[in-house]
Design an enzyme around this catalytic site. Structure first.
Site, PDB file in Angstrom:
ATOM      1  N   GLY A  83       0.594  -1.259   0.025  1.00  0.00           N
ATOM      2  CA  GLY A  83       0.119  -0.034   0.044  1.00  0.00           C
ATOM      3  C   GLY A  83       0.857   1.389  -0.006  1.00  0.00           C
ATOM      4  O   GLY A  83       0.812   2.296   0.523  1.00  0.00           O
ATOM      5  N   ALA A  84       2.096   1.218  -0.716  1.00  0.00           N
ATOM      6  CA  ALA A  84       2.886   2.285  -0.572  1.00  0.00           C
ATOM      7  C   ALA A  84       2.843   3.466  -1.843  1.00  0.00           C
ATOM      8  O   ALA A  84       3.466   4.224  -1.765  1.00  0.00           O
ATOM      9  CB  ALA A  84       4.176   1.750  -0.772  1.00  0.00           C
ATOM     10  N   ARG A 133       0.470   5.706  -1.787  1.00  0.00           N
ATOM     11  CA  ARG A 133      -0.117   6.930  -1.000  1.00  0.00           C
ATOM     12  C   ARG A 133      -0.271   6.811   0.384  1.00  0.00           C
ATOM     13  O   ARG A 133      -0.073   5.788   0.949  1.00  0.00           O
ATOM     14  CB  ARG A 133      -1.484   7.445  -1.724  1.00  0.00           C
ATOM     15  CG  ARG A 133      -2.421   6.361  -1.648  1.00  0.00           C
ATOM     16  CD  ARG A 133      -3.930   6.837  -2.110  1.00  0.00           C
ATOM     17  NE  ARG A 133      -4.930   5.922  -1.756  1.00  0.00           N
ATOM     18  CZ  ARG A 133      -5.348   5.084  -2.534  1.00  0.00           C
ATOM     19  NH1 ARG A 133      -4.894   4.698  -3.718  1.00  0.00           N
ATOM     20  NH2 ARG A 133      -6.148   4.013  -2.210  1.00  0.00           N
ATOM     21  N   SER A 169      -5.113  -0.201  13.769  1.00  0.00           N
ATOM     22  CA  SER A 169      -6.127   1.161  13.845  1.00  0.00           C
ATOM     23  C   SER A 169      -6.597   1.051  15.360  1.00  0.00           C
ATOM     24  O   SER A 169      -6.886  -0.016  15.816  1.00  0.00           O
ATOM     25  CB  SER A 169      -7.051   0.742  12.914  1.00  0.00           C
ATOM     26  OG  SER A 169      -7.930   2.084  13.322  1.00  0.00           O
ATOM     27  N   TYR A 207     -14.021  -3.836   9.605  1.00  0.00           N
ATOM     28  CA  TYR A 207     -12.468  -2.992   9.898  1.00  0.00           C
ATOM     29  C   TYR A 207     -12.038  -3.469  11.112  1.00  0.00           C
ATOM     30  O   TYR A 207     -10.981  -3.793  11.286  1.00  0.00           O
ATOM     31  CB  TYR A 207     -12.893  -1.555   9.462  1.00  0.00           C
ATOM     32  CG  TYR A 207     -11.401  -0.778   9.328  1.00  0.00           C
ATOM     33  CD1 TYR A 207     -10.745  -0.855   8.497  1.00  0.00           C
ATOM     34  CD2 TYR A 207     -11.211  -0.021  10.360  1.00  0.00           C
ATOM     35  CE1 TYR A 207      -9.648  -0.127   8.300  1.00  0.00           C
ATOM     36  CE2 TYR A 207      -9.953   1.026  10.294  1.00  0.00           C
ATOM     37  CZ  TYR A 207      -9.311   0.872   9.070  1.00  0.00           C
ATOM     38  OH  TYR A 207      -8.308   1.806   9.407  1.00  0.00           O
ATOM     39  N   ALA A 208     -12.941  -3.108  12.050  1.00  0.00           N
ATOM     40  CA  ALA A 208     -12.481  -3.250  13.579  1.00  0.00           C
ATOM     41  C   ALA A 208     -11.987  -4.769  13.927  1.00  0.00           C
ATOM     42  O   ALA A 208     -10.970  -4.967  14.525  1.00  0.00           O
ATOM     43  CB  ALA A 208     -13.455  -2.850  14.613  1.00  0.00           C
ATOM     44  N   ALA A 233     -10.937  -7.055  11.476  1.00  0.00           N
ATOM     45  CA  ALA A 233      -9.891  -6.954  10.804  1.00  0.00           C
ATOM     46  C   ALA A 233      -8.449  -6.750  11.632  1.00  0.00           C
ATOM     47  O   ALA A 233      -7.557  -7.496  11.677  1.00  0.00           O
ATOM     48  CB  ALA A 233      -9.749  -6.543   9.543  1.00  0.00           C
ATOM     49  N   LYS A 234      -8.585  -5.403  12.225  1.00  0.00           N
ATOM     50  CA  LYS A 234      -7.491  -4.809  12.832  1.00  0.00           C
ATOM     51  C   LYS A 234      -7.362  -5.148  14.248  1.00  0.00           C
ATOM     52  O   LYS A 234      -6.213  -5.491  14.735  1.00  0.00           O
ATOM     53  CB  LYS A 234      -7.755  -3.226  13.086  1.00  0.00           C
ATOM     54  CG  LYS A 234      -7.917  -2.433  11.413  1.00  0.00           C
ATOM     55  CD  LYS A 234      -6.471  -2.592  10.811  1.00  0.00           C
ATOM     56  CE  LYS A 234      -6.492  -1.464   9.702  1.00  0.00           C
ATOM     57  NZ  LYS A 234      -5.606  -1.700   8.809  1.00  0.00           N
TER      58      LYS A 234
HETATM   59  P1  NDP Z   1      -5.321   4.922   1.536  1.00  0.00           P
HETATM   60  O1  NDP Z   1      -6.800   4.699   1.063  1.00  0.00           O
HETATM   61  O2  NDP Z   1      -4.888   6.501   1.194  1.00  0.00           O
HETATM   62  O3  NDP Z   1      -4.103   4.239   1.108  1.00  0.00           O
HETATM   63  C1  NDP Z   1      -4.190   2.617   1.022  1.00  0.00           C
HETATM   64  C2  NDP Z   1      -3.150   2.069   0.214  1.00  0.00           C
HETATM   65  O4  NDP Z   1      -3.355   0.557   0.276  1.00  0.00           O
HETATM   66  C3  NDP Z   1      -2.985   2.441  -1.108  1.00  0.00           C
HETATM   67  O5  NDP Z   1      -1.711   2.584  -1.522  1.00  0.00           O
HETATM   68  C4  NDP Z   1      -3.924   1.238  -1.887  1.00  0.00           C
HETATM   69  O6  NDP Z   1      -3.014   1.344  -2.978  1.00  0.00           O
HETATM   70  C5  NDP Z   1      -3.435   0.106  -0.918  1.00  0.00           C
HETATM   71  N1  NDP Z   1      -4.280  -0.950  -1.034  1.00  0.00           N
HETATM   72  C6  NDP Z   1      -5.532  -1.214  -0.926  1.00  0.00           C
HETATM   73  N2  NDP Z   1      -6.038  -2.398  -1.398  1.00  0.00           N
HETATM   74  C7  NDP Z   1      -4.952  -3.230  -1.589  1.00  0.00           C
HETATM   75  C8  NDP Z   1      -4.741  -4.431  -1.960  1.00  0.00           C
HETATM   76  N3  NDP Z   1      -5.778  -5.410  -2.240  1.00  0.00           N
HETATM   77  N4  NDP Z   1      -3.467  -4.994  -2.158  1.00  0.00           N
HETATM   78  C9  NDP Z   1      -2.415  -3.830  -2.277  1.00  0.00           C
HETATM   79  N5  NDP Z   1      -2.646  -2.788  -1.930  1.00  0.00           N
HETATM   80  C10 NDP Z   1      -3.811  -2.410  -1.736  1.00  0.00           C
HETATM   81  O7  NDP Z   1      -5.231   4.580   3.130  1.00  0.00           O
HETATM   82  P2  NDP Z   1      -4.387   5.185   4.382  1.00  0.00           P
HETATM   83  O8  NDP Z   1      -2.948   5.649   3.890  1.00  0.00           O
HETATM   84  O9  NDP Z   1      -5.154   6.464   5.249  1.00  0.00           O
HETATM   85  O10 NDP Z   1      -4.111   3.826   5.433  1.00  0.00           O
HETATM   86  C11 NDP Z   1      -3.226   2.903   5.120  1.00  0.00           C
HETATM   87  C12 NDP Z   1      -3.415   1.927   6.367  1.00  0.00           C
HETATM   88  O11 NDP Z   1      -3.419   2.615   7.630  1.00  0.00           O
HETATM   89  C13 NDP Z   1      -4.460   1.048   6.151  1.00  0.00           C
HETATM   90  O12 NDP Z   1      -4.211  -0.163   6.562  1.00  0.00           O
HETATM   91  C14 NDP Z   1      -5.584   1.728   7.179  1.00  0.00           C
HETATM   92  O13 NDP Z   1      -6.327   0.884   7.712  1.00  0.00           O
HETATM   93  C15 NDP Z   1      -4.435   2.333   8.300  1.00  0.00           C
HETATM   94  N6  NDP Z   1      -4.891   3.149   9.210  1.00  0.00           N
HETATM   95  C16 NDP Z   1      -5.245   4.354   8.522  1.00  0.00           C
HETATM   96  C17 NDP Z   1      -5.800   5.689   9.599  1.00  0.00           C
HETATM   97  C18 NDP Z   1      -5.888   6.783   9.058  1.00  0.00           C
HETATM   98  O14 NDP Z   1      -6.535   7.668   9.677  1.00  0.00           O
HETATM   99  N7  NDP Z   1      -5.952   7.388   7.735  1.00  0.00           N
HETATM  100  C19 NDP Z   1      -6.058   5.285  10.930  1.00  0.00           C
HETATM  101  C20 NDP Z   1      -5.722   3.899  11.256  1.00  0.00           C
HETATM  102  C21 NDP Z   1      -5.441   2.974  10.305  1.00  0.00           C
HETATM  103  P3  NDP Z   1      -3.774   0.983  -4.490  1.00  0.00           P
HETATM  104  O15 NDP Z   1      -4.948   1.483  -4.478  1.00  0.00           O
HETATM  105  O16 NDP Z   1      -2.843   1.278  -5.443  1.00  0.00           O
HETATM  106  O17 NDP Z   1      -3.589  -0.641  -4.475  1.00  0.00           O
END
Ligand code: NDP
Length: 250
Positions: A10-11, A13, A140, A152-153, A155-156
């Site tokens: 998920g790198a 963004r 989370s 979500y809760a 899973a986390k």
């Molecule tokens: P974003 O939605 O901004 O980014 C999510 C990232 O996950 C993207 O890079 C996306 O990339 C990738 N992704 C989604 N599904 C898949 C998949 N099936 N396989 C591979 N990559 C995937 O989310 P955040 O940056 O806000 O969140 C990142 C993590 O932090 C998550 O696990 C979220 O639950 C957790 N989190 C976030 C919080 C917040 O307030 N933002 C709070 C607590 C936890 P692409 O679409 O290119 O695959």
């Protein structure tokens, strides 16, 4: 000695991008993985432009073959894997009475099953390298219970049991396993939740600041710094822990 190699899911963004940059800034070579190559490549390019070493690889953590492929590609490129950050995650929010099986399955498969499978693949290399390793999950504070987010809760919260059990199994190989538990961090995900609820994100932001102890909302860099710490040699005795980065006690 060559610098350590970190794989971040998920790198493309948000938190994943900030974690990848923070690890690059602390002398890691980085594999930036995401479903969409453009975003992952953008992160890898930023690292290279700053003088670091990074590549981008497509990986859908819901797909077992994709998981095998990303680990194989990491080893093919850098010959080793030292740090895995399971960051990829999604939300599919709905009140429990309206939540579909697909909402449930998609979130559990992405966060919990994906995290398990990728960690299983990664630890094989860490164990055979014989030089320890670091596995970090992005949890989370929603794992404490969150209305409209039973999937979500769950899973986390599941990640915490997974990480603690893995910590017990892998400690003898000097592999540590920890969870970072962020509070509200400003990213596309949190802005997207506001859009779906039909509320103004600025109102959510204001409310979060009011209820936080530290009077601001979190930034992706706050989580990047926590990941860099857990990946460092300084954190070698920290395992099975949940590091809350939420601007308030939980
Ligand atoms: P974003 O939605 O901004 O980014 C999510 C990232 O996950 C993207 O890079 C996306 O990339 C990738 N992704 C989604 N599904 C898949 C998949 N099936 N396989 C591979 N990559 C995937 O989310 P955040 O940056 O806000 O969140 C990142 C993590 O932090 C998550 O696990 C979220 O639950 C957790 N989190 C976030 C919080 C917040 O307030 N933002 C709070 C607590 C936890 P692409 O679409 O290119 O695959």
């Amino acid at each position: 000695m060559d610098s350590k190699v970190a794989l971040v899911t998920g790198a493309s963004r948000g938190l994943g991008r900030a974690i990848a940059l923070a690890l690059a800034n602390t002398d890691h070579r980085v594999v930036a993985a995401a479903r969409t190559i453009e975003g992952a490549e953008d992160t890898a390019r930023s690292i290279r432009e700053a003088g670091g070493d990074a590549i981008a690889i497509v990986c859908d953590v819901r797909d077992g073959e994709s998981i095998t492929a990303v680990v194989d590609a990491t080893i093919a490129q850098y010959g080793r894997l030292d740090v895995l950050v399971n960051n990829a995650g999604i939300t599919r929010d709905a009140g429990m009475h309206r939540m579909t099986d697909d909402d449930w399955d998609t979130v559990i498969e992405t966060t919990l099953t994906g995290g398990f499978r990728l960690s299983r693949a990664a630890q094989r290399h860490m164990v055979s390298q014989g030089e320890g390793g670091r596995i970090i999950f992005i949890g989370s504070i929603a794992s404490e219970g969150s209305r409209g987010q039973v999937n979500y809760a769950a899973a986390k919260a599941g990640l915490i049991g997974l990480a603690k059990s893995m910590a017990l199994e892998l400690g003898r190989y000097d592999i540590t396993v920890n969870v970072i538990s962020p509070g509200h961090i400003e990213t596309e995900m949190t802005r997207g939740v506001a859009d779906r609820l039909g509320v103004d994100y600025e109102d959510i932001r204001k409310k979060r600041i009011e209820t936080n102890a530290v009077t601001r909302v979190g930034t992706p860099e706050d989580i990047g710094a926590a990941a860099a710490y857990l990946a460092s040699d300084a954190a070698g005795y920290v395992t099975g822990s949940v590091l809350v980065v939420a601007g308030k006690p939980v």
